[in-house]
Design an enzyme around this catalytic site. Structure first.
Site, PDB file in Angstrom:
ATOM      1  N   ALA A 196      41.279  30.522  47.677  1.00  0.00           N
ATOM      2  CA  ALA A 196      40.654  29.238  47.362  1.00  0.00           C
ATOM      3  C   ALA A 196      39.803  29.349  46.098  1.00  0.00           C
ATOM      4  O   ALA A 196      39.788  28.441  45.262  1.00  0.00           O
ATOM      5  CB  ALA A 196      39.813  28.757  48.533  1.00  0.00           C
ATOM      6  N   ASP A 197      39.082  30.452  45.951  1.00  0.00           N
ATOM      7  CA  ASP A 197      38.299  30.682  44.728  1.00  0.00           C
ATOM      8  C   ASP A 197      39.192  30.676  43.499  1.00  0.00           C
ATOM      9  O   ASP A 197      38.908  30.011  42.492  1.00  0.00           O
ATOM     10  CB  ASP A 197      37.579  32.033  44.808  1.00  0.00           C
ATOM     11  N   LEU A 198      40.267  31.438  43.549  1.00  0.00           N
ATOM     12  CA  LEU A 198      41.104  31.613  42.364  1.00  0.00           C
ATOM     13  C   LEU A 198      41.891  30.352  42.042  1.00  0.00           C
ATOM     14  O   LEU A 198      42.051  29.987  40.868  1.00  0.00           O
ATOM     15  CB  LEU A 198      42.045  32.801  42.567  1.00  0.00           C
TER      16      LEU A 198
ATOM     17  N   GLY B 241      39.474  27.904  40.628  1.00  0.00           N
ATOM     18  CA  GLY B 241      39.141  28.334  39.276  1.00  0.00           C
ATOM     19  C   GLY B 241      40.216  27.963  38.279  1.00  0.00           C
ATOM     20  O   GLY B 241      39.936  27.519  37.157  1.00  0.00           O
TER      21      GLY B 241
END
Length: 409
Positions: free
Chosen positions: A182-184, A187
């Site tokens: 989810a972060d990547l 991003g």
């Protein structure tokens, strides 16, 4: 010799210059935001990372493992940036930030709206200060709505999206993806949305408010699962390494190591059985379509399993490459970084940092055959405070000394 010492060395150079001249203020922490701004930096943007005085980015404390006192998580998403320490909660710090905003094209924040407003970093205030500024918020749930004030991490976003419920073996509980997906993904959405806003600004000369939600990014990632459910009403369940739509798309054991195998269309299906000297079996009428093969999946899987267990993985991968059959190994991380093709592509390298070698994973995208993005290693905390404030704002050394003494920078 350690794995780090085996990596190819890369010297700082001009890198890619596609976004040269684009100035970005990075006021994010953890993984998603810094990953987004590293992507922009890799493409040539000038990224200035604004960090808390004394502590800096949260990931600087994420460890072990540490390398020369620096968190390796931090080192994974912060190259090609300058680091400036600044206490923006105090009037003197906010005044300095305002001056930097006036010179910048983009600001990226991962603060919920109330915190943005408290610190004077909300869109309305900064847009009034610099109408060309592209204001990007990266939060768990977006800047509006009932959940906008809630904190969020990758784990939480994955749970909301449905991906955890579909990850793992049927008999096991829900599992998180093995990297902060989810972060990547969020991003990447920040980088994509920023560039879209930059292109629009070329026409309008006006900045934009960009709102990226980790949960929304992760839910969109689930589109190939969600749309079939919405259209059919059939709820998909965990299937481990087996796809629920493609008849044969899973992991198989060989005589030694497991492989992945995807027989995604009729032509590949026929080539597979020809490769293993059983063309007649593959040509049976009951296996003529993918839908028919799905109905007979258990029989097919048993037949393939019996064949593949007779030879080692290397044999099958060589044979399947010859017959153009999608298959591959299941690599551990230590095997991934030793992959000669990826090494030849420059995806893994080491650079000289402030205290020694620093490992990096490259961009992996080529422009006119060029993918070397490295200009500088991830900065130590506040490494560029003096240089940036002197060069960009003309602040004199005596003033900087007072700001340091007061804990503003």
């Amino acid at each position: 010799m350690s794995q780090l010492e085996k990596l190819p060395r890369m010297q700082g150079n001009e890198g890619l210059r596609l976004l040269e001249g684009l100035r970005v203020l990075d006021m994010t922490t953890s993984i998603a935001g810094p990953y987004a701004t590293q992507l922009l930096a890799d493409l040539g943007a000038e990224v200035t990372k604004i960090e808390k005085v004394g502590g800096g980015d949260d990931t600087r404390a994420w460890g072990p493992p540490f390398l020369d006192g620096e968190s390796l998580w931090y080192l994974s998403v912060n190259r090609n940036k300058a680091s400036v320490t600044l206490d923006v909660s105090r009037p003197e710090g906010q005044a300095i930030l305002d001056d930097l905003v006036l010179q910048s094209d983009v600001i990226v924040l991962n603060m919920v709206p109330k915190v943005q407003q408290k610190l004077g970093l909300d869109f309305d205030r900064l847009h009034a200060l610099n109408s060309r500024l592209i204001h990007v918020s990266l939060t768990g749930f977006g800047v509006s709505g009932a959940r906008s004030a809630l904190p969020c991490y990758d784990l939480v976003a994955e749970g909301y999206s449905g991906v955890m419920d579909l990850t793992g073996e049927p008999e096991s509980g829900p599992q998180k993806v093995g990297t902060p997906a989810a972060d990547l993904l969020a991003g990447q959405d920040v980088a994509l949305a920023t560039l879209a806003a930059v292109i629009e600004r070329q026409r309008t000369q006006v900045g934009k408010q960009v709102d990226v939600s980790m949960v929304a990014s992760m839910v969109r990632f689930m589109s190939p699962r969600i749309v079939p459910y919405l259209g059919s009403g059939d709820r998909v369940t965990r299937s481990g390494g087996r796809d629920s739509v493609i008849a044969v798309y899973q992991v198989f054991d060989t005589a030694d190591d497991p492989i992945t195998l995807g027989l995604g269309n009729d032509a590949i299906w026929a080539r597979f059985w020809k490769a293993v000297d059983s063309a007649e079996y593959g040509a049976l009428e009951k296996f003529r379509t993918n839908a028919a093969r799905r109905d007979a999946r258990s029989e097919i899987v048993a037949a393939i399993s019996e064949v593949l267990k007779t030879r080692p993985r290397a044999h099958w991968l060589a044979l399947f490459a010859e017959y153009r059959i999608p298959a591959g190994p299941i690599n551990r991380v230590d095997q991934v970084v030793a992959d000669p093709h990826l090494l030849d592509d420059g995806l893994f390298y080491a650079v000289d940092g402030e205290y020694g070698l620093v490992p990096q994973v490259g961009l992996g995208i080529k422009f006119d055959g060029q993918s070397a993005v490295h200009r500088r290693p991830p900065p130590t905390l506040g490494q560029d405070t003096v240089r940036v404030l002197q060069e960009r704002l003309g602040i004199q050394e005596a003033t900087l000394a007072n700001l340091r003494n007061e804990g503003i920078v």
